[in-house]
Scaffold this motif. Structure first.
Motif, PDB file in Angstrom:
ATOM      1  N   LEU A   1      48.153  47.804  52.017  1.00 39.32           N
ATOM      2  CA  LEU A   1      49.959  47.180  50.485  1.00 39.32           C
ATOM      3  C   LEU A   1      50.526  48.126  50.599  1.00 39.32           C
ATOM      4  O   LEU A   1      50.722  49.055  50.538  1.00 39.32           O
ATOM      5  CB  LEU A   1      48.712  46.551  49.790  1.00 39.32           C
ATOM      6  CG  LEU A   1      47.726  45.133  49.542  1.00 39.32           C
ATOM      7  CD1 LEU A   1      46.600  45.216  48.036  1.00 39.32           C
ATOM      8  CD2 LEU A   1      48.467  43.917  49.653  1.00 39.32           C
ATOM      9  N   PRO A   2      51.677  47.520  49.499  1.00 38.47           N
ATOM     10  CA  PRO A   2      52.617  48.186  49.378  1.00 38.47           C
ATOM     11  C   PRO A   2      52.956  48.679  48.602  1.00 38.47           C
ATOM     12  O   PRO A   2      52.298  48.386  47.617  1.00 38.47           O
ATOM     13  CB  PRO A   2      54.473  47.526  49.691  1.00 38.47           C
ATOM     14  CG  PRO A   2      53.568  45.873  49.993  1.00 38.47           C
ATOM     15  CD  PRO A   2      52.548  46.344  50.406  1.00 38.47           C
ATOM     16  N   ARG A   3      53.263  49.616  48.370  1.00 39.18           N
ATOM     17  CA  ARG A   3      53.187  50.855  47.100  1.00 39.18           C
ATOM     18  C   ARG A   3      53.909  50.429  45.708  1.00 39.18           C
ATOM     19  O   ARG A   3      54.865  49.700  45.908  1.00 39.18           O
ATOM     20  CB  ARG A   3      53.346  52.330  47.368  1.00 39.18           C
ATOM     21  CG  ARG A   3      53.246  53.186  46.003  1.00 39.18           C
ATOM     22  CD  ARG A   3      53.761  54.396  45.581  1.00 39.18           C
ATOM     23  NE  ARG A   3      53.901  55.123  44.756  1.00 39.18           N
ATOM     24  CZ  ARG A   3      52.343  55.695  44.429  1.00 39.18           C
ATOM     25  NH1 ARG A   3      51.365  55.377  45.424  1.00 39.18           N
ATOM     26  NH2 ARG A   3      51.920  56.520  43.762  1.00 39.18           N
ATOM     27  N   GLY A   4      52.795  49.906  44.764  1.00 42.29           N
ATOM     28  CA  GLY A   4      53.984  49.531  43.862  1.00 42.29           C
ATOM     29  C   GLY A   4      53.758  47.818  43.608  1.00 42.29           C
ATOM     30  O   GLY A   4      54.076  47.416  43.045  1.00 42.29           O
ATOM     31  N   ALA A   5      52.959  47.023  44.726  1.00 40.47           N
ATOM     32  CA  ALA A   5      52.247  46.036  45.429  1.00 40.47           C
ATOM     33  C   ALA A   5      52.378  44.969  43.761  1.00 40.47           C
ATOM     34  O   ALA A   5      51.226  45.538  43.314  1.00 40.47           O
ATOM     35  CB  ALA A   5      51.940  44.734  46.120  1.00 40.47           C
ATOM     36  N   ARG A   6      52.722  44.191  43.586  1.00 35.36           N
ATOM     37  CA  ARG A   6      52.561  43.118  42.165  1.00 35.36           C
ATOM     38  C   ARG A   6      51.378  42.199  43.211  1.00 35.36           C
ATOM     39  O   ARG A   6      51.647  41.508  44.547  1.00 35.36           O
ATOM     40  CB  ARG A   6      53.075  41.889  41.973  1.00 35.36           C
ATOM     41  CG  ARG A   6      53.157  41.438  40.711  1.00 35.36           C
ATOM     42  CD  ARG A   6      54.020  40.842  39.863  1.00 35.36           C
ATOM     43  NE  ARG A   6      54.023  39.334  39.192  1.00 35.36           N
ATOM     44  CZ  ARG A   6      54.058  39.997  37.750  1.00 35.36           C
ATOM     45  NH1 ARG A   6      53.671  41.664  37.540  1.00 35.36           N
ATOM     46  NH2 ARG A   6      53.458  39.595  36.616  1.00 35.36           N
ATOM     47  N   VAL A   7      49.763  42.020  42.967  1.00 32.83           N
ATOM     48  CA  VAL A   7      48.797  41.683  43.871  1.00 32.83           C
ATOM     49  C   VAL A   7      48.552  40.789  42.922  1.00 32.83           C
ATOM     50  O   VAL A   7      48.167  41.211  41.282  1.00 32.83           O
ATOM     51  CB  VAL A   7      47.744  42.457  44.141  1.00 32.83           C
ATOM     52  CG1 VAL A   7      47.001  42.044  45.104  1.00 32.83           C
ATOM     53  CG2 VAL A   7      48.400  44.056  44.860  1.00 32.83           C
ATOM     54  N   LEU A   8      48.279  39.218  42.953  1.00 32.19           N
ATOM     55  CA  LEU A   8      46.950  38.452  42.948  1.00 32.19           C
ATOM     56  C   LEU A   8      45.645  38.378  43.023  1.00 32.19           C
ATOM     57  O   LEU A   8      45.535  38.490  44.414  1.00 32.19           O
ATOM     58  CB  LEU A   8      47.865  37.542  42.424  1.00 32.19           C
ATOM     59  CG  LEU A   8      46.879  35.751  42.215  1.00 32.19           C
ATOM     60  CD1 LEU A   8      46.426  35.987  40.297  1.00 32.19           C
ATOM     61  CD2 LEU A   8      47.470  34.548  42.519  1.00 32.19           C
ATOM     62  N   GLU A   9      44.778  38.204  42.660  1.00 33.72           N
ATOM     63  CA  GLU A   9      43.444  38.166  42.688  1.00 33.72           C
ATOM     64  C   GLU A   9      42.807  36.634  42.340  1.00 33.72           C
ATOM     65  O   GLU A   9      42.816  36.776  40.842  1.00 33.72           O
ATOM     66  CB  GLU A   9      42.390  39.907  42.797  1.00 33.72           C
ATOM     67  CG  GLU A   9      40.232  39.403  43.549  1.00 33.72           C
ATOM     68  CD  GLU A   9      40.185  39.441  41.924  1.00 33.72           C
ATOM     69  OE1 GLU A   9      38.705  39.766  41.908  1.00 33.72           O
ATOM     70  OE2 GLU A   9      40.599  41.107  41.324  1.00 33.72           O
ATOM     71  N   ALA A  10      42.772  35.845  43.683  1.00 31.58           N
ATOM     72  CA  ALA A  10      41.954  34.916  43.392  1.00 31.58           C
ATOM     73  C   ALA A  10      40.015  34.247  42.921  1.00 31.58           C
ATOM     74  O   ALA A  10      40.192  35.442  43.736  1.00 31.58           O
ATOM     75  CB  ALA A  10      42.939  33.168  44.426  1.00 31.58           C
ATOM     76  N   GLY A  11      40.288  33.901  42.268  1.00 28.77           N
ATOM     77  CA  GLY A  11      38.260  33.185  42.356  1.00 28.77           C
ATOM     78  C   GLY A  11      37.881  34.925  41.892  1.00 28.77           C
ATOM     79  O   GLY A  11      37.028  35.395  42.418  1.00 28.77           O
ATOM     80  N   ALA A  12      38.081  35.508  41.101  1.00 26.00           N
ATOM     81  CA  ALA A  12      38.035  36.611  41.130  1.00 26.00           C
ATOM     82  C   ALA A  12      36.378  37.075  40.505  1.00 26.00           C
ATOM     83  O   ALA A  12      35.776  37.779  40.213  1.00 26.00           O
ATOM     84  CB  ALA A  12      39.403  36.954  39.430  1.00 26.00           C
ATOM     85  N   GLY A  13      36.214  35.865  39.695  1.00 27.55           N
ATOM     86  CA  GLY A  13      34.612  35.514  39.392  1.00 27.55           C
ATOM     87  C   GLY A  13      34.060  36.764  38.214  1.00 27.55           C
ATOM     88  O   GLY A  13      34.625  37.341  37.466  1.00 27.55           O
ATOM     89  N   PRO A  14      33.115  37.687  38.687  1.00 27.98           N
ATOM     90  CA  PRO A  14      32.601  38.458  38.140  1.00 27.98           C
ATOM     91  C   PRO A  14      33.367  39.657  37.635  1.00 27.98           C
ATOM     92  O   PRO A  14      32.604  41.025  37.364  1.00 27.98           O
ATOM     93  CB  PRO A  14      31.680  38.753  38.804  1.00 27.98           C
ATOM     94  CG  PRO A  14      31.622  38.801  39.991  1.00 27.98           C
ATOM     95  CD  PRO A  14      32.415  37.265  40.226  1.00 27.98           C
ATOM     96  N   GLY A  15      34.257  39.936  38.647  1.00 30.53           N
ATOM     97  CA  GLY A  15      35.660  40.843  37.876  1.00 30.53           C
ATOM     98  C   GLY A  15      34.715  42.377  39.368  1.00 30.53           C
ATOM     99  O   GLY A  15      35.439  42.922  38.438  1.00 30.53           O
ATOM    100  N   LEU A  16      34.575  41.951  40.134  1.00 30.92           N
ATOM    101  CA  LEU A  16      34.060  43.407  40.542  1.00 30.92           C
ATOM    102  C   LEU A  16      35.743  44.177  41.312  1.00 30.92           C
ATOM    103  O   LEU A  16      35.034  44.969  42.174  1.00 30.92           O
ATOM    104  CB  LEU A  16      32.912  42.872  41.726  1.00 30.92           C
ATOM    105  CG  LEU A  16      31.856  42.206  40.863  1.00 30.92           C
ATOM    106  CD1 LEU A  16      30.591  41.852  41.945  1.00 30.92           C
ATOM    107  CD2 LEU A  16      31.257  43.034  39.779  1.00 30.92           C
ATOM    108  N   PHE A  17      36.394  43.436  42.117  1.00 30.91           N
ATOM    109  CA  PHE A  17      36.700  44.721  42.830  1.00 30.91           C
ATOM    110  C   PHE A  17      38.166  44.808  42.352  1.00 30.91           C
ATOM    111  O   PHE A  17      38.611  45.962  42.547  1.00 30.91           O
ATOM    112  CB  PHE A  17      37.965  42.635  43.751  1.00 30.91           C
ATOM    113  CG  PHE A  17      38.850  42.737  44.357  1.00 30.91           C
ATOM    114  CD1 PHE A  17      39.308  44.085  45.157  1.00 30.91           C
ATOM    115  CD2 PHE A  17      39.316  42.691  45.404  1.00 30.91           C
ATOM    116  CE1 PHE A  17      39.586  44.740  46.100  1.00 30.91           C
ATOM    117  CE2 PHE A  17      40.222  42.326  47.014  1.00 30.91           C
ATOM    118  CZ  PHE A  17      40.145  43.695  47.212  1.00 30.91           C
ATOM    119  N   ALA A  18      38.606  43.832  41.088  1.00 30.54           N
ATOM    120  CA  ALA A  18      39.750  44.513  40.427  1.00 30.54           C
ATOM    121  C   ALA A  18      39.185  45.945  40.112  1.00 30.54           C
ATOM    122  O   ALA A  18      40.312  47.177  39.476  1.00 30.54           O
ATOM    123  CB  ALA A  18      40.510  44.273  38.966  1.00 30.54           C
TER     124      ALA A  18
END
Length: 246
Positions: free
Chosen positions: A34-51
């Motif tokens: 992913l590009p440095r400083g990219a604006r990223v949307l996490e869809a279906g974040a659910g229990p919040g493990l990825f962020a």
């Protein structure tokens, strides 16, 4: 699925540390390049493990976590099929294990193309039906697996389906039943690229059930096997990517 279920998944994830090893492989795939400083949307974040993983490994990313259920660890409550953002907002949209829950997956893909910047990319890791995984998803998993689904409306109940009712066959229908011309009409340069992924480490971990058949001391070895073993016949997940034209 409810907030209580998401809280329980967070608790199991924190206590069953081998899950962080298993999911970390998928998280890292989606973050790679992913590009440095990219604006990223996490869809279906659910229990919040990825962020938390993303912010620990790529603190340069501008991350927004979205889910249908209101939870204090996510940023926005919204339906991923009707994204509340302006056109061209994000460099990437990412997620794990949510597309196969959507009642109208192609509307999700269409709206993602709208909110992506030119050249932006959708990246997801989702269940995949292979000769090995089909009986597991069909008979041993609560969501099941149906072959021959309509990729536009995979659930017969339509909008009346429960929000988190899912089917492992959805992703295969999306990949195999839509041609490149249709993908271009949806808003992408061509049909999605996808890579089958083994999931023996995930299978042995028993997911979000409290027991595990995978000691953490053996996790790295099983994950290494997942990477090197052929996966066309044994895959349980796919890494799916669709790019908006530049």
């Amino acid at each position: 699925m409810s907030l209580d279920t998401l809280i329980e998944h967070r608790r199991v994830f924190a206590e069953k540390r081998v899950l962080a090893d298993v999911y970390g492989v998928w998280f890292d795939r989606l973050l790679d390049g992913l590009p440095r400083g990219a604006r990223v949307l996490e869809a279906g974040a659910g229990p919040g493990l990825f962020a938390p993983h993303a912010l620990a490994t790529r603190p340069d990313l501008r991350w927004i976590a979205l889910d249908l259920i209101e939870a204090p660890w996510n940023d926005i409550v919204a339906d991923a099929q009707v994204l509340p953002f302006r056109d061209g907002t994000f460099d990437a949209v990412v997620g794990v294990d949510f597309v196969h829950h959507l009642s109208t997956p192609l509307e999700f893909f269409r709206d993602v193309a709208r909110v992506l910047k030119p050249g932006g990319e959708l990246r997801v890791v989702e269940p995949w039906v292979s000769p090995f995984s089909f009986p597991i998803y069909r008979f041993l998993h609560q969501e099941g697996a149906t072959l021959g689904l309509d990729p536009a409306r995979p659930f017969r109940k339509g909008d009346a389906k429960a929000p988190f009712e899912g089917d492992a066959g959805v992703t295969r229908a999306i990949v195999t039943k839509i041609d490149d011309a249709a993908w271009r009409r949806i808003g992408y340069a061509r049909g999605p690229e996808f890579t089958p992924l083994n999931g023996f480490a995930y299978l042995l971990s028993l997911g979000f059930k409290r027991p595990s058949l995978l000691p953490r001391s053996l996790a790295a070895a099983v994950i290494a096997l997942d990477r090197v073993l052929p996966s066309a016949l044994t895959a349980m997940r796919i890494d799916l990517r669709a790019r908006k034209p530049s």
